[in-house]
Design a protein around this motif. Structure first.
Motif, PDB file in Angstrom:
ATOM      1  N   ARG A 102      -0.538   8.903  -6.059  1.00  0.00           N
ATOM      2  CA  ARG A 102      -0.605  10.353  -5.777  1.00  0.00           C
ATOM      3  C   ARG A 102       0.329  11.133  -6.689  1.00  0.00           C
ATOM      4  NH1 ARG A 102      -1.746  14.720  -5.851  1.00  0.00           N
ATOM      5  NH2 ARG A 102      -1.947  16.246  -4.149  1.00  0.00           N
TER       6      ARG A 102
ATOM      7  N   HIS B 275       0.808  -1.220   0.000  1.00  0.00           N
ATOM      8  CA  HIS B 275       0.000   0.000   0.000  1.00  0.00           C
ATOM      9  C   HIS B 275       0.845   1.275   0.000  1.00  0.00           C
ATOM     10  CE1 HIS B 275      -3.244  -2.693   0.611  1.00  0.00           C
ATOM     11  NE2 HIS B 275      -2.941  -2.981   1.852  1.00  0.00           N
TER      12      HIS B 275
ATOM     13  N   ARG C  71       2.036   1.790  -3.547  1.00  0.00           N
ATOM     14  CA  ARG C  71       0.838   1.914  -4.388  1.00  0.00           C
ATOM     15  C   ARG C  71       0.198   3.284  -4.202  1.00  0.00           C
ATOM     16  NH1 ARG C  71      -3.972   2.309  -3.186  1.00  0.00           N
ATOM     17  NH2 ARG C  71      -3.651   1.615  -1.036  1.00  0.00           N
ATOM     18  N   ARG C  72       0.028   3.688  -2.946  1.00  0.00           N
ATOM     19  CA  ARG C  72      -0.607   4.978  -2.668  1.00  0.00           C
ATOM     20  C   ARG C  72       0.266   6.140  -3.136  1.00  0.00           C
ATOM     21  NH1 ARG C  72      -4.110   7.787   0.797  1.00  0.00           N
ATOM     22  NH2 ARG C  72      -3.207   9.664   1.693  1.00  0.00           N
TER      23      ARG C  72
END
Length: 369
Positions: A119, A111, A114-115
């Motif tokens: 962004r 995550h 990925r996040r």
């Protein structure tokens, strides 16, 4: 099956009824980590301002030596520590000056990346291509990316990426850069980076299989890659007397990726745990063999109807896909049997602190589902 519970007496005594099968997520801490934590506190009060001489002069080099030995790195000075891998990632990316950054990554990253990559994409700072592992090397070889980022072991499925050597042949100081997320591989399965140490970055830390908890992430940074990160703290400064006044200097080794003041207790814990393992004659192959025996025994008796996503994988957890995964996890937790879920995947992880009796308890709980 041999038991190593004597090395984890404090963690077991803290919750004696718990069956903890989430070693892949939050590994229980051995007693040695408590000794390391106390040493950090005692050095802080005994040495006060001078504690940094011990931290950077003794504890830090010891941690570097342990990581280098684990990964086959020829030079421990290519290693730098930080509270988490995310801030190390930000410093690495800040040293790549092309914008928008062209990123290649897998479709199964943790995550945090990925996040962050999503962004960057949203902000127009990056163009991100996400592909399955089986097409990853082929896609990287097209030569269309500045940053190639992939996990050695995928956190959700336990799939192991086998193409690190192929990616390393593509890496250049002027780009592309190859970053391997090793968090689910470090001390979970043997890894030898000696042949690629001069071309790839490697990120991992102490939170999982290194058994040391938070605050001890590290980066291996190949020489010549990213000499001047844009995101930088005063610990990265190197006093080069040849620099003109007002210039911003950097350490010549991996310390160029340092930030600012940090809590060193995680590094103390890591060194204490690694010293304990060395004294016990427990290297990663022996620990992996113990976990592998537990895994194999569970698979022989597994009472759940689920798709095994990682058959034959050396990953230290089973990844079981089922629409019932979340419900199973909740029901197990009600019995103080700790596993975890990622989407529709139930993950059951194995560690040194489990033995045959724990496995019997887990199988019984799974049958009750």
């Amino acid at each position: 099956m041999k038991s190593y519970k004597r090395l984890f007496q404090r963690a077991i005594a803290a919750a004696p009824e718990r069956l903890h099968f989430a070693a892949h997520s939050h590994h229980l801490w051995p007693d040695a980590s408590y000794v390391g934590q106390l040493a950090a506190w005692e050095d802080g009060v005994r040495l006060a301002d001078r504690k940094w001489e011990r931290v950077m002069g003794e504890i830090w080099p010891a941690a570097q030596e342990h990581v280098a030995a684990e990964l086959g790195l020829p030079d421990p000075s290519t290693l730098v520590f930080a509270p988490n891998t995310h801030e190390l990632l930000l410093r690495v990316v800040s040293a790549l000056h092309r914008r928008p950054l062209r990123i290649l990554t897998s479709d199964g990253e943790f995550h945090s990346f990925r996040r962050q990559s999503a962004r960057w994409e949203e902000a127009g700072s990056a163009v991100v291509e996400r592909v399955p592992l089986e097409r990853f090397v082929e896609t990287a070889q097209r030569g269309e990316h500045d940053l190639i980022f992939v996990s050695h072991v995928q956190f959700g499925t336990g799939h192991v990426f086998q193409g690190i050597a192929e990616l390393a042949t593509l890496a250049r100081p002027d780009g592309p850069w190859v970053v391997i997320d090793g968090y689910h591989g470090f001390m979970a399965l043997p890894a030898d980076l000696s042949a690629v140490a001069d071309r790839v970055f490697y990120l991992a830390g102490g939170y999982k299989y290194a058994m040391a908890g938070e605050g001890c992430a590290f980066l291996h940074a190949p020489p010549g890659f990213g000499p001047r990160p844009e995101i930088t703290g005063w610990y990265a400064e190197f006093d080069d007397l040849s620099l003109p006044p007002g210039s911003i200097g950097y350490a010549p080794d991996a310390r160029r990726f340092l930030g600012a003041t940090f809590d060193p207790s995680g590094i103390y814990r890591f060194v204490a745990v690694r010293d304990m393992l060395r004294q016990e004659g427990l290297a990663t192959p022996e620990i992996a063999a113990h976990a592998g025996a537990l895994r194999a025994a569970l698979l022989e008796q597994l009472p759940l109807e689920a798709e095994l996503l990682n058959p034959g994988s050396p990953a230290r957890f089973l990844a079981l896909r089922s629409p019932e995964a979340a419900r199973w996890k909740t029901r197990l937790e009600a019995e103080d049997v700790i596993v975890d879920v990622r989407g529709d995947v139930l993950r059951i992880g194995f560690g040194l602190y489990q033995d045959g009796r724990d496995l019997e308890g887990l199988i019984g709980a799974l049958r009750r589902l």
